[in-house]
Every structure is written in C-alpha cells, then in structure tokens.
Design a protein around this motif. Structure first.
Motif, PDB file in Angstrom:
ATOM      1  N   LEU A  23       0.857  -1.185   0.000  1.00  0.00           N
ATOM      2  CA  LEU A  23       0.000   0.000   0.000  1.00  0.00           C
ATOM      3  C   LEU A  23       0.893   1.236   0.000  1.00  0.00           C
ATOM      4  O   LEU A  23       1.785   1.355   0.836  1.00  0.00           O
ATOM      5  CB  LEU A  23      -0.928   0.006   1.209  1.00  0.00           C
ATOM      6  N   THR A  24       0.621   2.138  -0.929  1.00  0.00           N
ATOM      7  CA  THR A  24       1.371   3.383  -1.012  1.00  0.00           C
ATOM      8  C   THR A  24       0.430   4.554  -0.803  1.00  0.00           C
ATOM      9  O   THR A  24      -0.572   4.684  -1.520  1.00  0.00           O
ATOM     10  CB  THR A  24       2.068   3.525  -2.373  1.00  0.00           C
ATOM     11  N   VAL A  25       0.741   5.380   0.176  1.00  0.00           N
ATOM     12  CA  VAL A  25       0.006   6.632   0.359  1.00  0.00           C
ATOM     13  C   VAL A  25       0.652   7.659  -0.560  1.00  0.00           C
ATOM     14  O   VAL A  25       1.716   8.203  -0.260  1.00  0.00           O
ATOM     15  CB  VAL A  25       0.038   7.106   1.820  1.00  0.00           C
ATOM     16  N   VAL A  26       0.036   7.902  -1.700  1.00  0.00           N
ATOM     17  CA  VAL A  26       0.600   8.820  -2.689  1.00  0.00           C
ATOM     18  C   VAL A  26       0.647  10.229  -2.134  1.00  0.00           C
ATOM     19  O   VAL A  26       1.664  10.928  -2.225  1.00  0.00           O
ATOM     20  CB  VAL A  26      -0.214   8.772  -3.996  1.00  0.00           C
ATOM     21  N   SER A  27      -0.446  10.659  -1.535  1.00  0.00           N
ATOM     22  CA  SER A  27      -0.522  12.023  -1.004  1.00  0.00           C
ATOM     23  C   SER A  27      -1.689  12.117  -0.031  1.00  0.00           C
ATOM     24  O   SER A  27      -2.651  11.339  -0.103  1.00  0.00           O
ATOM     25  CB  SER A  27      -0.708  13.031  -2.144  1.00  0.00           C
ATOM     26  N   ALA A  28      -1.583  13.070   0.871  1.00  0.00           N
ATOM     27  CA  ALA A  28      -2.665  13.370   1.806  1.00  0.00           C
ATOM     28  C   ALA A  28      -2.684  14.874   2.044  1.00  0.00           C
ATOM     29  O   ALA A  28      -1.631  15.514   2.131  1.00  0.00           O
ATOM     30  CB  ALA A  28      -2.484  12.622   3.121  1.00  0.00           C
ATOM     31  N   ASP A  29      -3.882  15.427   2.129  1.00  0.00           N
ATOM     32  CA  ASP A  29      -4.040  16.871   2.322  1.00  0.00           C
ATOM     33  C   ASP A  29      -5.102  17.109   3.377  1.00  0.00           C
ATOM     34  O   ASP A  29      -6.157  16.453   3.363  1.00  0.00           O
ATOM     35  CB  ASP A  29      -4.434  17.542   0.994  1.00  0.00           C
ATOM     36  N   VAL A  30      -4.819  18.027   4.273  1.00  0.00           N
ATOM     37  CA  VAL A  30      -5.760  18.379   5.334  1.00  0.00           C
ATOM     38  C   VAL A  30      -5.893  19.889   5.394  1.00  0.00           C
ATOM     39  O   VAL A  30      -4.889  20.605   5.491  1.00  0.00           O
ATOM     40  CB  VAL A  30      -5.299  17.837   6.704  1.00  0.00           C
ATOM     41  N   ASP A  31      -7.119  20.376   5.312  1.00  0.00           N
ATOM     42  CA  ASP A  31      -7.421  21.791   5.522  1.00  0.00           C
ATOM     43  C   ASP A  31      -8.018  21.899   6.917  1.00  0.00           C
ATOM     44  O   ASP A  31      -9.216  21.678   7.117  1.00  0.00           O
ATOM     45  CB  ASP A  31      -8.396  22.291   4.464  1.00  0.00           C
ATOM     46  N   ALA A  32      -7.158  22.215   7.896  1.00  0.00           N
ATOM     47  CA  ALA A  32      -7.612  22.244   9.282  1.00  0.00           C
ATOM     48  C   ALA A  32      -8.644  23.332   9.529  1.00  0.00           C
ATOM     49  O   ALA A  32      -9.523  23.183  10.391  1.00  0.00           O
ATOM     50  CB  ALA A  32      -6.407  22.442  10.207  1.00  0.00           C
ATOM     51  N   TRP A  40      -4.949   9.904  -0.797  1.00  0.00           N
ATOM     52  CA  TRP A  40      -4.807   9.220  -2.098  1.00  0.00           C
ATOM     53  C   TRP A  40      -3.950   7.981  -1.866  1.00  0.00           C
ATOM     54  O   TRP A  40      -2.785   8.074  -1.509  1.00  0.00           O
ATOM     55  CB  TRP A  40      -4.168  10.176  -3.085  1.00  0.00           C
ATOM     56  N   ILE A  41      -4.531   6.805  -2.078  1.00  0.00           N
ATOM     57  CA  ILE A  41      -3.883   5.528  -1.778  1.00  0.00           C
ATOM     58  C   ILE A  41      -3.848   4.658  -3.030  1.00  0.00           C
ATOM     59  O   ILE A  41      -4.796   4.679  -3.826  1.00  0.00           O
ATOM     60  CB  ILE A  41      -4.632   4.786  -0.652  1.00  0.00           C
TER      61      ILE A  41
END
Length: 273
Positions: A23-32, A40-41
């Motif tokens: 499993l590769t976590v390509v990207s993650a984004d959080v707008d707090a 994105w996995i």
C-alpha cells in the motif's frame, strides 16, 4: 485516521510499518480551517491490477471521521509539463440532516482533485493555501464548498522555485494556461477561440487553411471537439491536428468533427478572421 494525524504533525503520510509494495500513500491533504481532508492511496502499485482509492475525512463530533470515497483502476502515466488537474469526486458533509437548519442543500460539500506537477514547479496554490511539490510530483487537494457550488473548484496555480507563477487553471478549466499557450503556438497560424462548457466537453473553433496530402482544399471554418479527460499536452495536440486533417475534404461551411452530434452549446461562437 493515523495518516491525518501524521499530516497535521508535518510528517510523511506513509506509515512506516506498511510496505509500499502493498500500500502506497501517494498524497494526503488536510485543511484544518475547513475541517476536511483527503487521502490518495494505491493498493499494490507495482501490480498490473493496481487500484487507487480516494478517502475523504471530516472533523466531526470532536474527531476525524471517514466521510466517503471511491476506488478504481490506477491511472495511466501522464507526461505533465507544468500542471495537470483531474477531479477526484466529492461527498456531502457529515453535518447533513433531513431537517433545517442543516438540511442536505445547506450542508457543505467536500471535494478533492488529483494534481500532477512538473519538475520545475516548487509550490502549488489551492485557493489561498500553499502546498510544496513533493519529489514524485503528485498531490491530492481537498476543499469544502456550499452544496449549490459543488462543481466549482478553487483556482489552482503552479509556482516556480522563485515563487513566480508558471501556470494556472480556473474553477471550470480543463487545461492549464501554459498548455493552451503551447497548443496555440504549435498550431499557428490557426486562430483559436475557446469556449469551455460546464461539463467535461469543450469546443475549439479554428479558422485556417486545411490541406490534405493530395491537394489544397480551400479555406473555411473547421470545428473540432476535444474531450480533455485523460489527455496530456501531446494528446490534445494530436487530437486537434488529426481532426483538422481528417476534415480536409469538407469544403466550406462548418464541419462538425467527433462523435458528439449536439454541436456547440448556446453562446459558443466561432473565430472571426
């Protein structure tokens, strides 16, 4: 929600105990500020049956909760010069309710988009937020908007290493400004007037001399429809060039090219010499 906590702590989103081949976590984004996030996995990225999954999360009831998402086959590789944006879908906020004041139409809509960047890009602006371009040049961008405006994304701007603007794509755009400039320059002396529709289809109107390999066939207006989905710069160029060459035997008038028989939408006009 460990990935969200890692992003908020400014760590790499990939958990150390999960092998990337699985499993590769390509990207993650959080707008707090908005209380939303996207992950994105890719499952088994080296396999021919690799699958992508997009997960949307929301800060609800004092904790991060899964709001929705979807999965599908892994996208084909794309040759990106500066900026490429593809919709990742969206879900209705967990604050929704069938009763006022949090009815379905009043609840926020959570959306995301997959953004691919060129090597010359240092940062990308998602609305007012700035995100650094990672080494693999792929990011997921998330935002919240009113339900009535769920089809509108923020303006996305690619910035260079010196923070100068390199390209941008608007809320309804299908191609970035840099790609359009290259398209117009390469297909000169044709003149383009682009009308972008609200859906994924848009029409390119060209006024130029269209010649076949046998003989010159005259001058007229040629209309070519391009579908931007899964099209790189070379794909757009080849699509427009190929359709123009295939329309060479149609003398005068307006030639409708492509499978869409509806023609241009109301308000679209051709280019004038």
């Amino acid at each position: 929600m460990g990935v969200v906590r890692r992003v908020l702590a400014r760590n790499v989103p990939q958990p150390w105990w999960i092998p990337r081949r699985v499993l590769t976590v390509v990207s993650a984004d959080v707008d707090a500020t908005a209380g939303v996030g996207a992950i994105w996995i890719v499952w088994r990225p080296k396999s021919t049956r690799a699958r992508e999954r997009l997960a949307l999360v929301e800060w609800h009831d004092e904790q991060w909760r899964y709001a929705g998402g979807g999965s599908g086959p892994q996208d084909d590789p794309v040759d990106v010069d500066l900026l490429d944006v593809r919709s990742g879908g969206g879900v209705l906020s967990l604050t929704r309710s069938i009763d006022p004041p949090r009815s379905i139409t009043a609840a926020p809509w959570i959306s995301c988009a997959k953004v691919r960047l060129g090597r010359d890009v240092g940062h990308v602006l998602i609305g007012a937020r700035r995100i650094q371009n990672p080494k693999h040049c792929k990011i997921i961008a998330v935002w919240a908007s009113p339900y009535i405006g769920r089809g509108v994304r923020p303006v996305i701007v690619a910035l260079g290493r010196d923070c100068a603007e390199l390209s941008r794509i608007g809320p309804h755009g299908s191609l970035d400004t840099h790609t359009w400039a290259r398209l117009i320059e390469e297909l000169q002396p044709a003149c383009f007037l682009v009308s972008v529709a609200a859906s994924e289809d848009f029409w390119v109107f060209v006024r130029a001399k269209v010649c076949s390999t046998r003989a010159h066939v005259g001058r007229g207006i040629r209309c070519a429809m391009v579908r931007p989905r899964r099209l790189s710069w070379s794909g757009v160029r080849d699509s427009v060039s190929g359709r123009l060459s295939r329309s060479g035997r149609d003398h005068g008038g307006i030639a409708r090219i492509g499978t869409n028989r509806r023609g241009p939408r109301k308000g679209d006009t051709g280019a004038r010499a």
